[in-house]
Scaffold this motif. Sequence first.
Motif, short mmCIF file in Angstrom:
data_model
loop_
_atom_site.label_atom_id
_atom_site.label_comp_id
_atom_site.label_asym_id
_atom_site.label_seq_id
_atom_site.Cartn_x
_atom_site.Cartn_y
_atom_site.Cartn_z
N THR A 85 -3.14 -32.03 21.11
CA THR A 85 -3.34 -31.65 21.97
C THR A 85 -4.11 -29.91 21.52
N TYR A 86 -5.61 -30.04 22.26
CA TYR A 86 -6.98 -28.52 21.57
C TYR A 86 -6.65 -27.65 22.79
N LEU A 87 -6.44 -27.10 22.12
CA LEU A 87 -5.90 -25.48 22.78
C LEU A 87 -7.14 -24.86 22.67
N CYS A 88 -7.74 -24.33 23.68
CA CYS A 88 -9.23 -23.66 23.51
C CYS A 88 -8.75 -21.78 24.49
N VAL A 89 -8.91 -21.06 22.36
CA VAL A 89 -8.49 -19.99 22.88
C VAL A 89 -9.45 -18.54 22.40
N VAL A 90 -9.34 -17.64 23.23
CA VAL A 90 -10.72 -16.41 23.08
C VAL A 90 -9.42 -14.88 22.97
N ASN A 91 -9.86 -14.71 21.92
CA ASN A 91 -9.96 -12.83 22.15
C ASN A 91 -11.01 -12.21 22.87
N PRO A 92 -9.45 -11.48 24.62
CA PRO A 92 -10.69 -11.26 24.87
C PRO A 92 -12.15 -10.11 25.29
N ALA A 93 -11.49 -8.78 24.36
CA ALA A 93 -11.99 -8.10 23.76
C ALA A 93 -11.98 -7.36 22.61
N GLY A 94 -11.76 -8.41 21.37
CA GLY A 94 -12.44 -8.16 19.87
C GLY A 94 -11.58 -6.85 19.57
N GLY A 95 -11.76 -6.06 18.65
CA GLY A 95 -11.30 -5.25 17.96
C GLY A 95 -10.64 -4.55 18.73
N THR A 96 -10.26 -4.21 19.90
CA THR A 96 -9.46 -3.00 20.96
C THR A 96 -8.30 -4.12 20.82
N SER A 97 -8.30 -5.78 21.19
CA SER A 97 -6.87 -6.46 21.41
C SER A 97 -6.09 -6.34 20.77
N TYR A 98 -5.66 -5.04 19.52
CA TYR A 98 -5.31 -6.12 17.95
C TYR A 98 -4.89 -7.66 17.87
N GLY A 99 -5.79 -8.61 18.74
CA GLY A 99 -5.59 -9.47 17.83
C GLY A 99 -5.14 -10.70 19.09
N LYS A 100 -5.31 -9.89 20.63
CA LYS A 100 -4.57 -10.61 21.36
C LYS A 100 -4.95 -11.78 21.40
N LEU A 101 -4.53 -13.02 21.62
CA LEU A 101 -5.74 -14.06 22.03
C LEU A 101 -5.01 -14.40 23.47
N THR A 102 -5.87 -15.40 24.60
CA THR A 102 -5.94 -16.56 25.67
C THR A 102 -5.88 -17.23 25.40
N PHE A 103 -5.20 -18.20 25.72
CA PHE A 103 -5.09 -19.61 25.63
C PHE A 103 -5.71 -20.27 26.85
N GLY A 104 -6.49 -21.53 26.36
CA GLY A 104 -6.61 -22.49 27.85
C GLY A 104 -5.15 -23.09 28.42
N GLN A 105 -4.82 -24.68 29.09
CA GLN A 105 -3.94 -24.96 29.03
C GLN A 105 -3.41 -26.27 28.05
N GLY A 106 -4.93 -26.73 27.29
CA GLY A 106 -4.73 -27.43 26.91
C GLY A 106 -5.63 -28.69 27.05
N THR A 107 -6.35 -28.93 26.04
CA THR A 107 -6.76 -30.86 26.67
C THR A 107 -5.79 -31.73 25.20
N ILE A 108 -5.17 -33.18 26.32
CA ILE A 108 -4.76 -34.04 25.20
C ILE A 108 -5.49 -35.53 25.08
N LEU A 109 -5.14 -35.25 23.81
CA LEU A 109 -5.85 -36.44 23.44
C LEU A 109 -5.22 -37.56 22.70
N THR A 110 -5.94 -38.80 23.06
CA THR A 110 -4.73 -40.12 22.70
C THR A 110 -5.73 -41.74 22.19
N VAL A 111 -6.30 -41.17 20.18
CA VAL A 111 -6.71 -41.83 20.03
C VAL A 111 -5.95 -43.47 19.71
N HIS A 112 -6.61 -44.94 20.12
CA HIS A 112 -5.81 -45.68 19.91
C HIS A 112 -6.19 -46.85 18.75
N PRO A 113 -5.48 -47.76 18.75
CA PRO A 113 -6.11 -48.90 17.25
C PRO A 113 -7.48 -49.22 18.23
#
Lengths: 113, 117
Positions: A85-113
């Motif tokens: 699962t690939y998560l898109c992640v954003v730091n919403p306010a840069g240096g004032t946000s104490y490193g807090k991140l906002t996560f997307g719900q994720g995209t599921i990838l399955t690679v098959h033979p």
Amino acid sequence: RKEVEQDPGPFNVPEGATVAFNCTYSNSASQSFFWYRQDCRKEPKLLMSVYSSGNEDGRFTAQLNRASQYISLLIRDSKLSDSATYLCVVNPAGGTSYGKLTFGQGTILTVHP
Amino acid sequence: NAGVTQTPKFRVLKTGQSMTLLCAQDMNHEYMYWYRQDPGMGLRLIHYSVGEGTTAKGEVPDGYNVSRLKKQNFLLGLESAAPSQTSVYFCASSSPGLAGTRYNEQFFGPGTRLTVL
């Protein structure tokens, strides 16, 4: 509207395929952007940061469009081991946000033979 | 280095019981975070701490309390567990980042799977 939105998929692709994931964010003041990877029943791990000029790491390319508030991840020559699962992640306010991140719900990838 | 560790890995509680989840990091990080992850919801921030002795509320703090008495440890408490708190809980830590940069990677623990009956 969610702060970070992703297409949840799932994406099912054959080995060797090229696949692209998209993500949009709502806070125009956001400063930092990332893609994290999460394997099944495991913790998220940083895949790559996303820079304004776009950046590449091997088979992975990330791009940022600040005007459209849009982030993308391109995976070339997909491997079975890319299945996760690939998560898109954003730091919403840069240096004032104490490193807090906002996560997307994720995209599921399955690679098959 | 162990990185970020979490205790316990699994737990089943009955409604109304209490418990404490322990997070420990050995990377000397200033910032620590507690998240919960539910299907289709992504990770949501419960509480966070920017240093020893300080804590702050995140997006979904109700029903949880935290403490950071030592820099390396961040505890998450459930005083009276409810079925809605059934989830996977992740702890993470990060440093403030180098001067002039904004890219501070968060390192996650392996998670605690909590079921409240």
